[in-house]
Design a protein around this motif. Structure first.
Motif, PDB file in Angstrom:
ATOM      1  N   CYS A  95      63.102  46.923  57.970  1.00 24.56           N
ATOM      2  CA  CYS A  95      61.759  47.219  58.479  1.00 24.56           C
ATOM      3  C   CYS A  95      61.766  48.206  59.642  1.00 24.56           C
ATOM      4  O   CYS A  95      60.748  48.852  59.925  1.00 24.56           O
ATOM      5  CB  CYS A  95      61.080  45.911  58.916  1.00 24.56           C
TER       6      CYS A  95
ATOM      7  N   CYS B  69      68.272  42.360  58.988  1.00 25.70           N
ATOM      8  CA  CYS B  69      66.848  42.543  59.282  1.00 25.70           C
ATOM      9  C   CYS B  69      66.114  41.219  59.048  1.00 25.70           C
ATOM     10  O   CYS B  69      66.306  40.554  58.031  1.00 25.70           O
ATOM     11  CB  CYS B  69      66.273  43.648  58.405  1.00 25.70           C
ATOM     12  N   THR B  70      65.246  40.849  59.993  1.00 26.85           N
ATOM     13  CA  THR B  70      64.526  39.573  59.876  1.00 26.85           C
ATOM     14  C   THR B  70      63.315  39.660  58.966  1.00 26.85           C
ATOM     15  O   THR B  70      62.845  38.635  58.464  1.00 26.85           O
ATOM     16  CB  THR B  70      64.079  39.123  61.271  1.00 26.85           C
ATOM     17  N   SER B  71      62.789  40.846  58.728  1.00 25.69           N
ATOM     18  CA  SER B  71      61.618  40.989  57.855  1.00 25.69           C
ATOM     19  C   SER B  71      61.797  42.214  56.960  1.00 25.69           C
ATOM     20  O   SER B  71      61.170  43.257  57.185  1.00 25.69           O
ATOM     21  CB  SER B  71      60.343  41.117  58.686  1.00 25.69           C
TER      22      SER B  71
ATOM     23  N   THR C 297      61.537  47.628  62.656  1.00 24.32           N
ATOM     24  CA  THR C 297      60.647  47.219  63.753  1.00 24.32           C
ATOM     25  C   THR C 297      61.079  45.916  64.408  1.00 24.32           C
ATOM     26  O   THR C 297      60.682  45.654  65.554  1.00 24.32           O
ATOM     27  CB  THR C 297      59.206  47.063  63.232  1.00 24.32           C
ATOM     28  N   CYS C 298      61.887  45.109  63.737  1.00 25.00           N
ATOM     29  CA  CYS C 298      62.298  43.829  64.307  1.00 25.00           C
ATOM     30  C   CYS C 298      63.350  44.067  65.398  1.00 25.00           C
ATOM     31  O   CYS C 298      63.858  45.174  65.576  1.00 25.00           O
ATOM     32  CB  CYS C 298      62.828  42.900  63.227  1.00 25.00           C
ATOM     33  N   ASN C 299      63.652  42.976  66.133  1.00 34.14           N
ATOM     34  CA  ASN C 299      64.593  43.096  67.244  1.00 34.14           C
ATOM     35  C   ASN C 299      65.974  43.517  66.753  1.00 34.14           C
ATOM     36  O   ASN C 299      66.676  44.302  67.420  1.00 34.14           O
ATOM     37  CB  ASN C 299      64.687  41.759  67.995  1.00 34.14           C
TER      38      ASN C 299
END
Length: 603
Positions: free
Chosen positions: A76, A66-68, A78-80
């Motif tokens: 999250c 996860c990037t965030s 919600t990230c790509n």
């Protein structure tokens, strides 16, 4: 087109660590490892089925890419990276089913993929499910890569049978043991789902589902889906029992009441009602044993927390346990356990269960009969010494008389008057018939006693019992001497002649005997065939010699002398063709028969 139905086990699969049920000790560890950047390169998730091993592996794979991430270490969503993972299009996560891909080639293909770095994200995660199904060769091919993988590769292995994995694999992994989900956690999770689906469900029904699933969340969700379809959206306690083929606990309470009142007819009628509803005998025995176990748990307040029954039944269990004796419960549980073990071997299943109920019906009466001042008396118990009958044995009157000084040592004699040895002194008995009992053997008179009327013990026994018992002295063993040995040898050869063993008797005539020492002699024979004839008679010959010399140490060896070539009959020196030619010379019809039948001779 209508939407496709998705089972609850997939629809409500947890998407982050906080929604995983009953495995907080594992989810907390994984979140802290992600937050502190202390991830291991290989994990092993082991535990029972349906407790969240593969789910936690997927959540871990999504979270580390996860990037965030959230401050508490969650993804999250919600990230790509998270969106592609939820959609099943992420290239950083590879799942391998080891149950169907368990060969060395499959592992080599996996190792080849590990060489390529991820195009997007930080890690490439390889999830190997049912890893215990890999072959030994596949495990060995996986060792080096698992020990020193690239910095971007993480392996997550999942299994239900940890003991089947090689120790070399275990030592390279960080092991997490998943536990069974408790009934309370299962009921809470089921309640959340029925609330979201707007299903009417009684809490007692959810508790029965949780007990039936035995700590497996996937099984409980599958059972819930079936019952919802069966009841058309209304889950009650009764229809849950009917669908799961579970016997209502009220029947067990009634059975126990009949047995405490020794109402055998009522118990048999109640079991007939249960049988008519389609419940098998082993299910009744198992359920009744579990019922007795719950009563035993309620006897002590310390163990009351172990009681796992539906809500509202605890008070009834406690009241029944207080009115039932502890000895009865333990004995009943033992009887039910034995009956359940032997159920499969019984031919008449119903009679086997009814016999068990009869035993339980009269168990209380048996315990009362065995009770003594409130305590149970064990069988075959000895509380004190046991009296036994004995009879005194009259001692033998022995007297040691004075011996003159010239005697080198003192001797022991029986001081008995001469009249005691006379036959008239014995009690009169009925005279036996001459035809029934043979007259006693006439033996020579014993030697006269020594001067002074003193006799030793052997002389006294001979004088008193000589006509009733044969008192013989032990013969001394004789050593070998050629004269007696030759006589015994010829005597045994004559026995062989009578038995029509002419070949063996002829061998005994030509054999040469040589005495080596007092107990051993040698038999010299001219040929191997003669040696075999003597070997055949060895056991009987040795016994014959032992009796003749009264010496069981005598033995012999057989020596084949080096002589001229043994005269073997002509027919024994011929092969098959030579034998045929000889026969054909005497009987020409044999050759004609061979030619007509086109026979060949085997050499």
């Amino acid at each position: 087109m209508e939407n496709k139905f998705i089972v609850s086990a997939r629809k409500y699969r947890p998407q982050n660590f906080n929604t995983v049920v009953g495995q907080s000790h594992i989810t907390t560890t994984l979140k802290n490892a992600i937050r502190n950047n202390q991830l291991a390169h290989a994990f092993l998730f082991c535990g029972p089925r349906g407790v969240g091993k593969t789910t936690c592996a997927r959540i871990l794979a999504k979270t580390i890419n996860c990037t965030s991430p959230t401050p508490d270490g969650e993804a999250c969503n919600t990230c790509n990276s998270c969106v592609s993972f939820d959609a099943g299009t992420s290239l950083n996560i590879h799942e391998l089913d080891a149950a169907s891909n368990n060969s060395v080639d499959d592992i080599r293909s996996l190792v080849e993929q590990v060489r390529f770095a991820p195009q997007a994200g930080r890690y490439k995660v390889y999830i190997v499910d049912e890893v215990h199904m890999l072959s030994a060769s596949a495990f060995n091919a996986f060792l080096k890569t698992l020990e020193e993988p690239p910095s971007y590769a993480i392996f997550i292995l999942a299994t239900t049978e940890k003991h089947k994995i090689l120790p070399t694999i275990l030592s390279r992994c960080q092991i997490f043991d998943f536990k069974r989900i408790t009934n309370n956690d299962t009921v809470e999770h089921l309640q959340e789902i029925v609330d979201k689906e707007e299903i009417k469900a009684e809490k007692a029904a959810l508790q029965v589902i949780a007990q039936k699933s035995e700590g497996c969340m996937r099984d409980s969700l599958s059972i819930l889906d079936k019952i919802v379809s069966f009841t058309n959206g209304t889950v009650t306690y009764q229809n849950t029992l009917e669908h799961l083929n579970i016997l209502d606990e009220d029947y067990y309470f009634k059975l126990l009441e009949c047995m405490q009142q020794q109402d055998m007819a009522g118990a048999m009628i109640l079991y007939d009602q249960i049988n008519r509803k389609g419940f098998e005998g082993d299910l009744v025995l198992n359920g009744f044993a579990e019922f007795i176990r719950n009563l035993l748990v309620c006897k002590d307040p310390k163990s009351a927390s172990l009681l796992e029954v539906v809500e509202g039944m605890q008070a009834k269990y406690t009241a029944t346990a207080n009115s039932t004796g502890l000895s009865y419960l333990v004995s009943a549980l033992n009887i039910l356990n034995d009956a359940e073990i032997n159920f499969k071997m019984a031919r008449n299943k119903r009679l086997h269960v009814e016999l068990t109920l009869i035993k339980l019906n009269f168990l209380q009466q048996a315990l009362e009969l065995a009770a003594d001042n409130g305590t149970v008396v064990k069988k075959k118990r000895i509380d004190g010494p046991i009296a036994f009958r004995s009879k005194a044995v009259a001692p033998i009157q022995l007297k040691q008389t004075a011996v003159p000084a010239a005697t080198p040592a003192a001797r022991l004699y029986i001081d008995q008057p001469a009249a005691a040895a006379a036959p008239a002194a014995r009690p009169a008995t009925a005279a036996p018939k001459p035809s029934a009992i043979a007259p006693p053997l006439q033996r020579p008179a014993p030697p006269p006693p020594p001067s002074g009327g003193k006799r030793n013990l052997l002389d006294a026994l001979r004088e008193k019992y000589g006509d009733q018992y044969a008192i013989e002295e032990v013969k001394e063993a004789e050593v070998l001497n050629m004269e007696k040995l030759q006589a015994c040898w010829k005597e045994y050869g004559a026995m062989l002649e009578k038995q029509q063993k002419h070949s063996s008797a002829g061998t005994f005539k030509i054999a040469v005997l040589t005495i080596e020492n007092d107990i051993r002699f040698t038999v010299s024979v001219p040929a191997l065939t003669a040696q075999k004839f003597v070997e055949q008679e060895r056991m009987m010959l040795i016994d014959h010699l032992h009796k003749a010399f009264n010496n069981r140490s005598i033995t012999f060896s057989i020596l084949v002398e080096a002589s001229e070539k043994e005269d073997v009959p002509a027919y024994m020196r011929m092969n098959s063709k030579q034998k045929f030619e000889r026969i054909a010379e005497q009987f020409p019809a044999v050759r004609d028969l061979k030619d007509k039948l086109k026979l060949e001779i085997d050499y």
